[in-house]
Design a protein around this motif. Structure first.
Motif, PDB file in Angstrom:
ATOM      1  N   ARG A 113       0.850  -1.194   0.000  1.00  0.00           N
ATOM      2  CA  ARG A 113       0.000   0.000   0.000  1.00  0.00           C
ATOM      3  C   ARG A 113       0.880   1.235   0.000  1.00  0.00           C
ATOM      4  N   LEU A 114       0.427   2.262  -0.707  1.00  0.00           N
ATOM      5  CA  LEU A 114       1.174   3.511  -0.747  1.00  0.00           C
ATOM      6  C   LEU A 114       0.903   4.315   0.508  1.00  0.00           C
ATOM      7  N   SER A 115       1.843   5.151   0.867  1.00  0.00           N
ATOM      8  CA  SER A 115       1.684   6.018   2.029  1.00  0.00           C
ATOM      9  C   SER A 115       1.985   7.453   1.616  1.00  0.00           C
ATOM     10  N   GLY A 116       2.041   8.341   2.566  1.00  0.00           N
ATOM     11  CA  GLY A 116       2.378   9.730   2.270  1.00  0.00           C
ATOM     12  C   GLY A 116       1.282  10.457   1.529  1.00  0.00           C
ATOM     13  N   GLY A 117       0.032  10.175   1.877  1.00  0.00           N
ATOM     14  CA  GLY A 117      -1.084  10.862   1.238  1.00  0.00           C
ATOM     15  C   GLY A 117      -1.512  10.279  -0.094  1.00  0.00           C
ATOM     16  N   ARG A 118      -0.906   9.186  -0.493  1.00  0.00           N
ATOM     17  CA  ARG A 118      -1.264   8.524  -1.753  1.00  0.00           C
ATOM     18  C   ARG A 118      -2.235   7.393  -1.468  1.00  0.00           C
ATOM     19  N   SER A 119      -3.150   7.172  -2.400  1.00  0.00           N
ATOM     20  CA  SER A 119      -4.110   6.087  -2.271  1.00  0.00           C
ATOM     21  C   SER A 119      -3.858   5.088  -3.389  1.00  0.00           C
TER      22      SER A 119
END
Length: 190
Positions: A113-119
């Motif tokens: 899963r992506l992090s840092g505000g990315r979906s």
């Protein structure tokens, strides 16, 4: 000559001039689509990151499914290939496309899963990342989300000796550049 008969031609000339100015006016959408591959989503350098290691020039085919009236970004699949020597068919490397949707797909097994505000999520063979929340409205998508999907060809997976870490890193770079460039085109950055 009666002046009332000159009004309609004058209005038509002005309307044509305005339409021509709008069509020719530079915009981020037009500029990125002109200078990048896959409807402006990828630079040539990034497009070449996922590679089967067998040589050949990078080629891109943008296949439009023919949905008239819709933005071509939603009706086009971008096929990134390598040309084969001796007249053989191009070797597929991966596909990338953007689709409006109201439901998100679950990540495939082993996806990160992506992090840092990315979906979204990235995996060695397929990745799905959503554009920022304001993009569907700006793109007139008529859906809650716009998802960019990247599907890696089996030949690339084999060339990387099933090294999931290398494939995920390259896939992440490709799909995030596609998302970022689409957000720039439609001025809907996060």
């Amino acid at each position: 000559m009666n002046k009332k008969y000159l009004v309609l031609p004058a209005v038509l000339v002005v309307a044509a001039a305005v339409l021509a100015a709008v069509q020719l006016w530079p915009s981020p959408l037009k500029e990125l689509r002109a200078q990048n591959l896959c409807l402006g989503m990828l630079t040539e350098e990034t497009a070449g990151l996922l590679y089967d290691g067998k040589g050949g020039r990078l080629t891109v085919d943008e296949y439009e499914s023919g949905k008239s009236g819709a933005d071509p970004v939603f009706s086009t699949i971008c096929f990134v290939n390598r040309d084969a020597e001796g007249g053989a068919a191009d070797r597929p490397q991966y596909t990338v496309d953007a689709r409006p949707t109201d439901t998100l797909n679950d990540p495939v097994q082993g996806a990160t899963r992506l992090s840092g505000g990315r979906s979204g999520w990235v995996s060695p063979r397929q990745s799905e990342v959503q554009l920022p929340a304001g993009c569907p409205k700006e793109m007139k998508a008529g859906a809650e989300y716009v998802t960019v999907t990247l599907k890696v060809a089996p030949g690339v997976v084999v060339a990387e000796n099933w090294d999931d870490t290398a494939l995920v890193a390259a896939s992440r770079t490709v799909v995030l550049e596609a998302v970022d460039n689409l957000a720039k085109q439609y001025d809907c950055k996060a």
